[in-house]
Every structure is written in C-alpha cells, then in structure tokens.
Design a protein around this motif. Structure first.
Motif, PDB file in Angstrom:
ATOM      1  N   TYR A   1       0.503  11.441  -7.074  1.00 24.98           N
ATOM      2  CA  TYR A   1      -0.429  10.690  -6.034  1.00 24.98           C
ATOM      3  C   TYR A   1       0.038  10.792  -4.553  1.00 24.98           C
ATOM      4  O   TYR A   1      -0.394  11.243  -3.590  1.00 24.98           O
ATOM      5  CB  TYR A   1      -0.797   9.507  -6.525  1.00 24.98           C
ATOM      6  CG  TYR A   1      -1.673   8.567  -5.907  1.00 24.98           C
ATOM      7  CD1 TYR A   1      -2.989   8.846  -5.723  1.00 24.98           C
ATOM      8  CD2 TYR A   1      -1.157   7.654  -4.760  1.00 24.98           C
ATOM      9  CE1 TYR A   1      -3.953   8.075  -4.959  1.00 24.98           C
ATOM     10  CE2 TYR A   1      -2.189   6.883  -4.043  1.00 24.98           C
ATOM     11  CZ  TYR A   1      -3.474   7.037  -4.065  1.00 24.98           C
ATOM     12  OH  TYR A   1      -4.478   6.423  -3.435  1.00 24.98           O
ATOM     13  N   SER A   2       1.198  10.041  -4.444  1.00 24.13           N
ATOM     14  CA  SER A   2       2.032   9.869  -3.057  1.00 24.13           C
ATOM     15  C   SER A   2       2.377  10.928  -2.347  1.00 24.13           C
ATOM     16  O   SER A   2       1.918  11.299  -1.292  1.00 24.13           O
ATOM     17  CB  SER A   2       2.801   8.435  -2.979  1.00 24.13           C
ATOM     18  OG  SER A   2       2.558   7.316  -3.479  1.00 24.13           O
ATOM     19  N   ILE A   3       2.818  11.757  -3.248  1.00 20.63           N
ATOM     20  CA  ILE A   3       3.522  12.943  -2.639  1.00 20.63           C
ATOM     21  C   ILE A   3       2.373  14.005  -2.739  1.00 20.63           C
ATOM     22  O   ILE A   3       2.446  14.546  -1.431  1.00 20.63           O
ATOM     23  CB  ILE A   3       4.678  13.574  -3.760  1.00 20.63           C
ATOM     24  CG1 ILE A   3       5.819  12.410  -3.805  1.00 20.63           C
ATOM     25  CG2 ILE A   3       5.207  14.994  -3.181  1.00 20.63           C
ATOM     26  CD1 ILE A   3       6.703  12.289  -2.339  1.00 20.63           C
ATOM     27  N   VAL A   4       1.680  14.210  -3.489  1.00 18.34           N
ATOM     28  CA  VAL A   4       0.695  15.413  -3.444  1.00 18.34           C
ATOM     29  C   VAL A   4      -0.686  15.179  -2.811  1.00 18.34           C
ATOM     30  O   VAL A   4      -0.984  15.559  -1.825  1.00 18.34           O
ATOM     31  CB  VAL A   4       0.648  16.038  -4.611  1.00 18.34           C
ATOM     32  CG1 VAL A   4      -0.440  17.181  -4.608  1.00 18.34           C
ATOM     33  CG2 VAL A   4       1.979  16.723  -5.093  1.00 18.34           C
TER      34      VAL A   4
ATOM     35  N   GLY B   1       0.710  -1.207   0.087  1.00 18.69           N
ATOM     36  CA  GLY B   1      -0.007   0.034  -0.065  1.00 18.69           C
ATOM     37  C   GLY B   1       0.797   1.097   0.048  1.00 18.69           C
ATOM     38  O   GLY B   1       0.290   2.109   0.023  1.00 18.69           O
ATOM     39  N   PHE B   2       2.224   1.261  -0.106  1.00 19.97           N
ATOM     40  CA  PHE B   2       3.016   2.347   0.025  1.00 19.97           C
ATOM     41  C   PHE B   2       3.544   2.535  -1.428  1.00 19.97           C
ATOM     42  O   PHE B   2       3.861   1.651  -2.227  1.00 19.97           O
ATOM     43  CB  PHE B   2       4.298   2.006   0.826  1.00 19.97           C
ATOM     44  CG  PHE B   2       5.425   3.038   0.887  1.00 19.97           C
ATOM     45  CD1 PHE B   2       5.381   4.318   1.267  1.00 19.97           C
ATOM     46  CD2 PHE B   2       6.346   2.520  -0.015  1.00 19.97           C
ATOM     47  CE1 PHE B   2       6.176   5.075   1.323  1.00 19.97           C
ATOM     48  CE2 PHE B   2       7.606   3.559   0.152  1.00 19.97           C
ATOM     49  CZ  PHE B   2       7.373   4.578   0.719  1.00 19.97           C
ATOM     50  N   PHE B   3       3.778   3.875  -1.558  1.00 22.20           N
ATOM     51  CA  PHE B   3       3.986   4.436  -3.004  1.00 22.20           C
ATOM     52  C   PHE B   3       3.232   3.563  -4.362  1.00 22.20           C
ATOM     53  O   PHE B   3       3.945   2.955  -5.011  1.00 22.20           O
ATOM     54  CB  PHE B   3       5.426   4.305  -3.222  1.00 22.20           C
ATOM     55  CG  PHE B   3       6.098   4.893  -4.356  1.00 22.20           C
ATOM     56  CD1 PHE B   3       5.650   5.883  -4.917  1.00 22.20           C
ATOM     57  CD2 PHE B   3       7.509   4.742  -4.598  1.00 22.20           C
ATOM     58  CE1 PHE B   3       6.235   6.524  -6.137  1.00 22.20           C
ATOM     59  CE2 PHE B   3       8.168   5.448  -5.729  1.00 22.20           C
ATOM     60  CZ  PHE B   3       7.496   6.271  -6.320  1.00 22.20           C
ATOM     61  N   THR B   4       1.964   3.406  -4.297  1.00 22.40           N
ATOM     62  CA  THR B   4       1.373   2.514  -4.857  1.00 22.40           C
ATOM     63  C   THR B   4       1.415   2.639  -6.573  1.00 22.40           C
ATOM     64  O   THR B   4       1.463   1.687  -7.159  1.00 22.40           O
ATOM     65  CB  THR B   4       0.057   2.718  -4.621  1.00 22.40           C
ATOM     66  OG1 THR B   4      -0.585   4.034  -4.754  1.00 22.40           O
ATOM     67  CG2 THR B   4      -0.703   2.323  -3.221  1.00 22.40           C
ATOM     68  N   GLU B   5       1.908   4.008  -6.872  1.00 21.06           N
ATOM     69  CA  GLU B   5       2.002   4.196  -8.445  1.00 21.06           C
ATOM     70  C   GLU B   5       3.245   3.595  -8.709  1.00 21.06           C
ATOM     71  O   GLU B   5       3.504   3.253 -10.236  1.00 21.06           O
ATOM     72  CB  GLU B   5       2.129   5.597  -8.893  1.00 21.06           C
ATOM     73  CG  GLU B   5       3.094   6.419  -8.002  1.00 21.06           C
ATOM     74  CD  GLU B   5       2.601   7.134  -6.673  1.00 21.06           C
ATOM     75  OE1 GLU B   5       2.803   8.296  -6.266  1.00 21.06           O
ATOM     76  OE2 GLU B   5       2.089   6.299  -5.842  1.00 21.06           O
ATOM     77  N   ALA B   6       4.068   3.037  -7.942  1.00 17.59           N
ATOM     78  CA  ALA B   6       5.398   2.284  -8.514  1.00 17.59           C
ATOM     79  C   ALA B   6       5.025   1.064  -9.187  1.00 17.59           C
ATOM     80  O   ALA B   6       6.032   0.454  -9.486  1.00 17.59           O
ATOM     81  CB  ALA B   6       6.265   2.098  -7.363  1.00 17.59           C
ATOM     82  N   TRP B   7       3.986   0.541  -8.917  1.00 14.78           N
ATOM     83  CA  TRP B   7       3.749  -0.910  -9.507  1.00 14.78           C
ATOM     84  C   TRP B   7       4.028  -0.922 -10.834  1.00 14.78           C
ATOM     85  O   TRP B   7       4.425  -2.070 -11.668  1.00 14.78           O
ATOM     86  CB  TRP B   7       2.245  -1.299  -9.196  1.00 14.78           C
ATOM     87  CG  TRP B   7       1.021  -0.360 -10.002  1.00 14.78           C
ATOM     88  CD1 TRP B   7       0.703   0.437  -9.625  1.00 14.78           C
ATOM     89  CD2 TRP B   7       0.536  -0.784 -11.261  1.00 14.78           C
ATOM     90  NE1 TRP B   7      -0.363   0.941 -10.636  1.00 14.78           N
ATOM     91  CE2 TRP B   7      -0.351   0.117 -11.377  1.00 14.78           C
ATOM     92  CE3 TRP B   7       0.690  -2.024 -12.349  1.00 14.78           C
ATOM     93  CZ2 TRP B   7      -1.164   0.314 -12.815  1.00 14.78           C
ATOM     94  CZ3 TRP B   7       0.068  -2.038 -13.429  1.00 14.78           C
ATOM     95  CH2 TRP B   7      -0.859  -0.779 -13.723  1.00 14.78           C
ATOM     96  N   SER B   8       3.564   0.319 -11.714  1.00 14.96           N
ATOM     97  CA  SER B   8       3.661   0.420 -13.328  1.00 14.96           C
ATOM     98  C   SER B   8       5.235   0.491 -13.504  1.00 14.96           C
ATOM     99  O   SER B   8       5.729  -0.169 -14.854  1.00 14.96           O
ATOM    100  CB  SER B   8       2.867   1.444 -13.679  1.00 14.96           C
ATOM    101  OG  SER B   8       3.131   2.733 -13.309  1.00 14.96           O
TER     102      SER B   8
END
Length: 374
Positions: free
Chosen positions: A317-320, A134-141
């Motif tokens: 997403y995660s930062i903002v 669930g952390f830094f979720t956009e990193a999946w791609s």
C-alpha cells in the motif's frame, strides 16, 4: 525460493494466503477507482477488511499455541518468556522498522514534509488509544498485534508468579478471558460516551485502535486452548464447525444487509458485538483448516504467498500503491491502461516483497535461531 515445509500446516497457509490476497484485491479497487463507490467495490473492500481480521485470529491461534507448548514443556520462567519475545520481535520488528524508515524517506522525497510525532510509530503508539494518522496507514494492525504479544504473555507471567499453585493452563484461560472482558468494557465505555456518525468514523475510532481491538488476538488464544485440550472434538467435528462458521459469517452480514445496519444507526451492535462475532465466525473455520496437512497442484504457490504475506502487507500500500498514485492518475484513463497499472501494482508488490523476504526478513528470522539467542 526455498521453503522448509516440514513444520508448516497447509490449511493455515491457505488462510494466510487468502488473507493477504483479500487485502491486495481490496487495495486494487482503491488504486483503480479511488473516487468511485458502488456495491461491487464495497463488497471487495469489505473482504479486504475481513482479510485483516483473519490475520488477527490466525496470529492469536499460533501465538497462543506457542505459549501452551511452553507451558506443557515447563518453560515458564522469565528467561523463557524473554526468549519468546525475542523470537517474536525478530520475526516482526526488523521488517516493520525497515519499511517505516523507507516510508519516512519516501514521504519526504515526494512531499518534502516530515510526519508530525513520527517517533510514535517506533513505539507503536500512533493508534494506541486514538485514530491512526494518515501516514503508513497499514501499520494500525501491526500495533494491535505487537501489544497483544506483549500484554498477554506479561499478564500470564505475573499470574504465574502470584498463583504458583494454580494450573498454568487455567491461568492462561484466565489471562485471555480477562483481557477480552477488559477490552469489551472499553468499547462499551466508548459507546456510552461517543457518537458514531459514519462507517469511516467507526473504523477510525474503534476498528483501528489498539485498546479496542486486541481482543481479536485473544479469541485466537482461546481457540488454541480448545484445539489442544479438546483435540478429539476439534478434529471429529471440524466439518460441523466449518458449517457453523459459514452460517454465522453469512447470517451476521445478512442481517447487516437486510436491516441496513450501519455504525451510525446500529451503534451498540457495531461498537460492542460485531467485531467479536466476526472473529468467532472466522475461528470456527480453523478446526477444518488446521487439520489440512497436504495440498494439491497449487500447494507450492499457496505456500509461497503465505510466506511472503508479511512482506506483502507492509509493502503493497504505502510503498507501492501510493507511489503509483503519486505519479500516475487513473482518472479517465482507458480500461486497458488501468489493467496495465493493476499489473504493475501486483508485479511490484510481489517482486519487492520477495526481495525483502529473501535478503532481509529470512536472514533476520534465521538469526533468532542462532546459539547466541538460545
């Protein structure tokens, strides 16, 4: 912001800009209506997922084109492939590691916790064969893209070492098809041995896992091959391909809507066929857009959004968004306040992305062109 547009293809900038704007619009609904669900929000969020798939096939198309250019120029030695990887890594890794470290620090500042197995993120292993944390979720791609950049060229280099008398382009096609087939069988194996209970479950276990998704990149590899080898047909029938892509995209999702197809009641379709068909439908747009060289009055704006797209994807997403949510609750707030929160989200996303691009991303990409790395 100065942009050298000499070698840019405006149509591909449109695709890249559209992809990131779809993602931002999707995330906007998560910011403003985090606990709501209706058809309008669902449609907006769906197009956000399509934006990520656009990034996948576009990356495959561009990277495949670079590899084919190397083949045409006879640059197929180990040194040439190492140079290829260095250039890719200088484009992607510095931004990724910087934002990853910022996320770790931000998460600790807000929650006073350290993410378990955080080192997985530094090797892109966090979603290699299991759901993304669930952390830094956009990193999946990003994990999917990085492994695609490594596996394909490495497989091609090995094939060229053992089959020296074979056409390099033939081996390129063999590499792409073999990877697509292997990933398809992995999804079939997952389908055979697991039950999907919801769309969220499918997205978590299939759509966002490296070993089930990197084939999306290699459909782009195949498109790059077709664009080069069948260049005349690629250009002469570009409008027909566009129409076919639109029909396939609409037809695919019309079936999903009309027959109420969901991952839990149509598991074979979603586990094995849906994502490849989506990739193919999007790639059918490419003959039209890849030949779109000039732009209109919005060309500079579209090109700038395209250039900032990677930074935007990492930051928005995660930062903002999650930081805004941590300090501001939108539940029960008036519409005008939600609008101001939305403006803040977009302003910070673009502003921070511009700073990241100007003072970090662009210097890093310029460094890869230095004589040291050549």
């Amino acid at each position: 912001m100065y942009i050298n547009s000499k070698h840019r293809i405006f149509g591909l900038d449109i695709i890249r800009a559209l992809a990131i704007l779809l993602v931002l619009c999707s995330h906007s609904t998560l910011l403003l209506f985090p606990n709501q669900n209706n058809v309008y929000l669902t449609v907006t969020q769906f197009f956000g997922t399509v934006g990520v798939d656009l990034f996948f096939v576009l990356s495959g198309y561009l990277i495949g084109g670079i590899l084919l250019k190397q083949i045409n120029e006879g640059k197929v030695t180990v040194k040439d492939f190492l140079y290829f990887w260095v250039r890719r890594w200088f484009r992607t890794l510095p931004n990724y590691f910087l934002i990853l470290i910022l996320n770790i620090l931000l998460f600790y500042f807000l929650h006073e916790k350290i993410i378990e197995n955080i080192f997985y993120f530094f090797a892109f292993l966090q979603n290699f064969s299991s759901p993304h944390p669930g952390f830094f979720t956009e990193a999946w791609s990003l994990s999917i893209e990085e492994y695609a950049y490594i596996v394909g060229p490495l497989a091609l280099l090995i094939l060229m070492t053992f089959f020296k008398n074979c056409s390099k382009k033939t081996l390129y096609i063999v590499m792409s098809l073999v990877i697509i087939i292997i990933i398809t069988f992995l999804r079939i194996n997952y389908h055979t041995n697991h039950d999907i209970i919801s769309h969220h479950d499918w997205s978590k276990h299939i759509r966002k896992v490296v070993i089930y998704r990197i084939d999306s990149i290699y459909y782009g590899f195949l498109a790059a091959f077709l664009a080069q080898v069948f260049h005349s047909a690629w250009n002469n029938y570009k409008k027909w391909f566009l129409v076919l892509g639109i029909l396939l995209f609409i037809g695919l999702h019309s079936c999903v809507f009309l027959f109420n197809m969901q991952p839990e009641n149509s598991q074979l379709f979603f586990n094995v066929f849906y994502l490849p068909l989506l990739s193919i439908s999007l790639l059918l747009f490419f003959p039209f857009f890849s030949s779109w060289k000039t732009g209109g009055p919005f060309k500079n704006t579209i090109t700038k959004i395209s250039v900032l797209s990677y930074a935007l994807y990492l930051i928005n997403y995660s930062i903002v968004l999650l930081t805004i949510q941590n300090f501001i609750s939108v539940e029960g707030t008036p519409l005008v306040i939600k609008f101001l929160i939305l403006l803040l989200y977009w302003f910070l996303s673009f502003g921070l992305s511009y700073l990241l691009f100007k003072y970090f991303e662009r210097p890093m990409t310029n460094l890869r062109d230095s004589s040291f790395f050549k």
